[in-house]
Design an enzyme around this catalytic site. Structure first.
Site, PDB file in Angstrom:
ATOM      1  N   ILE A  51       1.135   6.974   0.048  1.00 46.56           N
ATOM      2  CA  ILE A  51       0.427   5.985   0.862  1.00 46.56           C
ATOM      3  C   ILE A  51      -1.018   5.849   0.406  1.00 46.56           C
ATOM      4  CG2 ILE A  51      -0.267   5.368   3.223  1.00 46.56           C
ATOM      5  CD1 ILE A  51       1.942   7.441   4.102  1.00 46.56           C
ATOM      6  N   CYS A  52      -1.496   4.618   0.354  1.00 47.10           N
ATOM      7  CA  CYS A  52      -2.910   4.402   0.066  1.00 47.10           C
ATOM      8  C   CYS A  52      -3.597   3.973   1.360  1.00 47.10           C
ATOM      9  CB  CYS A  52      -3.069   3.323  -1.002  1.00 47.10           C
ATOM     10  SG  CYS A  52      -4.767   2.951  -1.362  1.00 47.10           S
ATOM     11  N   LEU A  53      -4.259   4.910   2.002  1.00 47.72           N
ATOM     12  CA  LEU A  53      -4.926   4.606   3.265  1.00 47.72           C
ATOM     13  C   LEU A  53      -6.202   5.441   3.337  1.00 47.72           C
ATOM     14  CD1 LEU A  53      -4.729   3.117   6.002  1.00 47.72           C
ATOM     15  CD2 LEU A  53      -3.547   5.113   6.908  1.00 47.72           C
ATOM     16  N   ASN A  71       0.805  -1.222   0.000  1.00 47.91           N
ATOM     17  CA  ASN A  71       0.000   0.000   0.000  1.00 47.91           C
ATOM     18  C   ASN A  71       0.837   1.271   0.000  1.00 47.91           C
ATOM     19  OD1 ASN A  71      -1.597  -2.141   2.012  1.00 47.91           O
ATOM     20  ND2 ASN A  71      -2.798  -1.274   0.332  1.00 47.91           N
TER      21      ASN A  71
END
Lengths: 200, 502
Positions: free
Chosen positions: A91-93, A83
């Protein structure tokens, strides 16, 4: 910067410094400039993960409209994680995007990131190459992530085999980081990594 | 904006003489489309923004007469059910109410007493509370929250709601500011907490908009800058006329498009909008280099092509696309022309070209009528001048009304004709489609003649003659238009029409 944002960051700053996680050396924040628009965060790699023992540095940018919009966070320390982009550290959050809530704080963000390190979401990847490896060859992924943690975040696990392979590529004139990315992407298959590096 | 009661009227579908009277005053009195062109009347109502808000309040009140819950809760529930009162009632009385409230993200109003408001996340510090957003420690009087118990200070609420409304464009579905709290903020709370009138206005706009868009029986008038919506009692593909004068199809929102149906029209519009026609042109007018696949247009010269792509430079024959070498010295003629492969390529190209030409044929005629319709306003204005002039030449007001009627009919005919081309484009050839095309041709000729008469100069001498001609012609046009539409509608009923997949 808007009044609420500054006030919030000042208070949060104190909160993080005082928090028990700091006492356990798990998270930390530092000021980068005096007007609280940019901060440096640090999180410790969680135990029982390939990131254990590493220390990961984050860039935190606080927008004018904070806390009604989320802070912009990315990894400065290179990291091998489905991620997180292995190139840019993006960041993929969800909580840094549409799931952000005004009542969340830097502390919750850092703790969430730490949680992300212990439980990746390969189905919602930021780095497709890493995510594929995670799903197909978990063992290889863990070794690679541990190696990256050792090289970039000061983790304890040295991998002689990986180091040798990188050395081989370096001998051919490839830059070290580039060699590492290519090898990591091809499951440490020296031949294929070489092919990829020299074909482009 | 000045909205008055007069905007709300029930259209009975009858042509009222009142509309005609208006014409003398207004230049844009052109909106006299014959609404009851066929079959029974279609009931509709035009609502101003105020009337929409009122309608929304009425809906809530209707539900509240049966269900005893706060109106703010009712609004959230109704919105959850897309403003379908029956559906809400059904769920309310048949299902688990707790689940219903949970799904709609609202606190069950009957449970409020049993679960006392608990302050979940804010710490109480001896008579003061801390706001979780700005971290200020404030007296409880400066804090507020929803039934979920998450409390924040007024300033933060204001900022939070402003961000949601102005930046994210969220109206009806703003949730509590706490993390993972799904409880929705009701409209009264938003209006109470937001101070800026601009934000309040936008919020009102957002919730009315979602009301209209969620509600099957309502549709915004698609005319630019028009703020009215049309309300019907059942959804059908029928013409409705907004107070602004725009007539549109209730089912799809496009201009009224009799005789073609909404689905076919949508296909047509998509086809016109798509770049697919560009690619058709490319297919019809270009070929690809057999070696590097670059797209090549031949704009003259002999059949010996040399690809201009510098890394390719292939020599080939334009006709057969084969290499040039075997053509030898016959530079201007391909002797492999009749070989099967070349033939197949030629056929494919011709087919694609024919298809494009067919499309262009219908498209041109469609666009042509559309263009003419756009001049409608200009024509009305010039006709109005003519009518005034004639009245100065000892003609009575009533005697010159035929001109306006003629333009009305001209516009109706043009509009119908325009959509007949869409219909015809997709129509497969059958005996009935031949009759249809005859009707179309007849109406087209008559319409163009009527148009021509209306452009002639009217003098004292030829007035009687012109009036006679115009009247005859418009009666004929109107009759032909009705006949054409009736024929198409009969076809719909009797399943005559077959469509092609173009």
């Amino acid at each position: 910067m808007a009044n609420i944002a500054t006030q919030r960051i000042k208070r949060e700053f104190k909160e993080v410094i005082k928090s028990e996680e700091v006492a356990k050396c798990a998270i930390r924040v530092q000021l980068v400039d005096d007007n609280y628009t940019e901060l440096k965060g640090e999180i410790a790699g969680p135990p029982d993960t390939p990131y254990e023992g590493g220390n990961f540095v984050l860039e935190i940018k606080v927008p004018e409209t904070y806390p009604f919009n989320p802070p912009k966070v990315r990894f400065i320390t290179k990291i091998w994680h489905p991620n997180i982009s292995s190139v840019t550290g993006a960041i993929c959050l969800d909580i840094l995007k549409d799931q952000w809530a005004a009542a969340m704080t830097l502390r919750t963000v850092l703790l969430s990131l730490q949680a992300l390190l212990s439980s990746a979401e390969p189905d919602d990847p930021q780095d497709a190459v890493v995510a594929k490896q995670y799903k197909d060859k978990l063992d290889m992924f863990e070794k690679t992530a541990r190696h990256w943690t050792h090289v970039y975040a000061g983790g304890p696990c040295y991998n002689q085999e990986f180091a040798d392979k990188i050395k081989r590529l370096e001998d051919m004139g490839v830059e070290e980081n580039q060699a590492r990315v290519a090898l990591s992407s091809y499951n440490w298959d020296l031949e294929r990594a070489t092919e990829q590096l020299f074909s482009s | 904006m000045n909205f008055e009661e007069e905007y709300m009227y029930e259209d009975s579908g009858n042509e009222t003489s009142g509309d005609d009277v208006d014409f003398g005053v207004e230049a844009d009195g052109c909106s006299h489309t014959n609404i009851q062109a066929y079959e029974e009347e279609y009931q509709f109502e035009v609502l101003s923004t105020e009337a929409i808000v009122q309608h929304m309040i009425d809906c809530i009140r209707d539900v509240n007469t049966v269900v005893q819950i706060p109106s703010t809760t009712t609004r959230i529930l109704l919105n959850y059910f897309n403003w379908d009162k029956e559906k809400l009632m059904e769920r309310y009385y048949d299902g688990n109410q707790d689940d219903l409230f949970k799904e709609a993200h609202v606190i069950n109003p009957f449970k409020k007493q049993t679960t006392p408001t608990k302050i979940k996340s804010s710490k109480k510090l001896s008579g003061t509370e801390e706001c979780d957003i700005c971290f200020m420690v404030l007296p409880p009087a400066e804090m507020t929250g929803l039934e979920c118990g998450h409390r924040f200070c007024y300033q933060c609420w204001n900022e939070y709601l402003t961000t949601k409304v102005m930046e994210e464009g969220v109206g009806q579905t703003i949730a509590c500011a706490a993390h993972n709290c799904p409880i929705l903020v009701d409209d009264q709370t938003v209006m109470r907490l937001v101070k800026d009138n601009r934000v309040r206005f936008k919020y009102q706009h957002l919730i009315t908009n979602s009301f209209v868009e969620c509600n099957r029986l309502l549709r915004w008038c698609p005319s630019p800058d028009c703020t009215y919506a049309v309300k019907v009692t059942y959804v059908d593909s029928r013409p409705v006329q907004c107070t602004c004068g725009h007539t549109f199809c209730f089912a799809c929102g496009e201009n009224w498009h009799d005789p073609v149906r909404c689905t076919i029209l949508r296909r047509w519009i998509k086809k016109c909008d798509d770049d697919s026609e560009t690619s058709n042109w490319i297919a019809a007018n270009t070929k690809e280099c057999p070696k590097c696949n670059a797209t090549i247009e031949k704009d003259g010269g002999c059949n010996h092509m040399i690809c201009k792509n510098q890394s390719c430079k292939a020599d080939f024959c334009w006709v057969c696309l084969g290499p040039w070498e075997p053509h030898g010295s016959s530079w201007y003629n391909c002797n492999r022309f009749d070989e099967d492969e070349a033939k197949a390529a030629r056929n494919a190209q011709e087919k694609s070209r024919a298809k494009l030409q067919r499309y262009l044929f219908y498209c041109n005629r469609y666009m042509n009528h559309m263009q003419s319709l756009r001049f409608e306003h200009k024509l009305y204005r010039s006709i109005k001048d003519k009518m005034e002039e004639m009245q100065q030449h000892n003609m009575s007001w009533i005697e010159v009304q035929f001109l306006k009627k003629a333009v009305d009919i001209l516009c109706e005919c043009r509009q119908a004709l325009m959509y007949t081309y869409v219909f015809a484009f997709y129509l497969k050839k059958t005996n009935q489609s031949v009759i249809f095309e005859d009707n179309q041709k007849d109406l087209e000729t008559a319409t163009e003649m009527l148009s021509e008469y209306l452009e002639r100069d009217i003098t004292q001498e030829n007035l009687i003659d012109i009036k006679q001609k115009v009247q005859d012609k418009y009666r004929y046009c109107d009759g032909r238009r009705k006949a054409l539409l009736e024929h198409v509608h009969e076809g719909y009923e009797k399943d005559w029409w077959q469509y092609s997949e173009t």
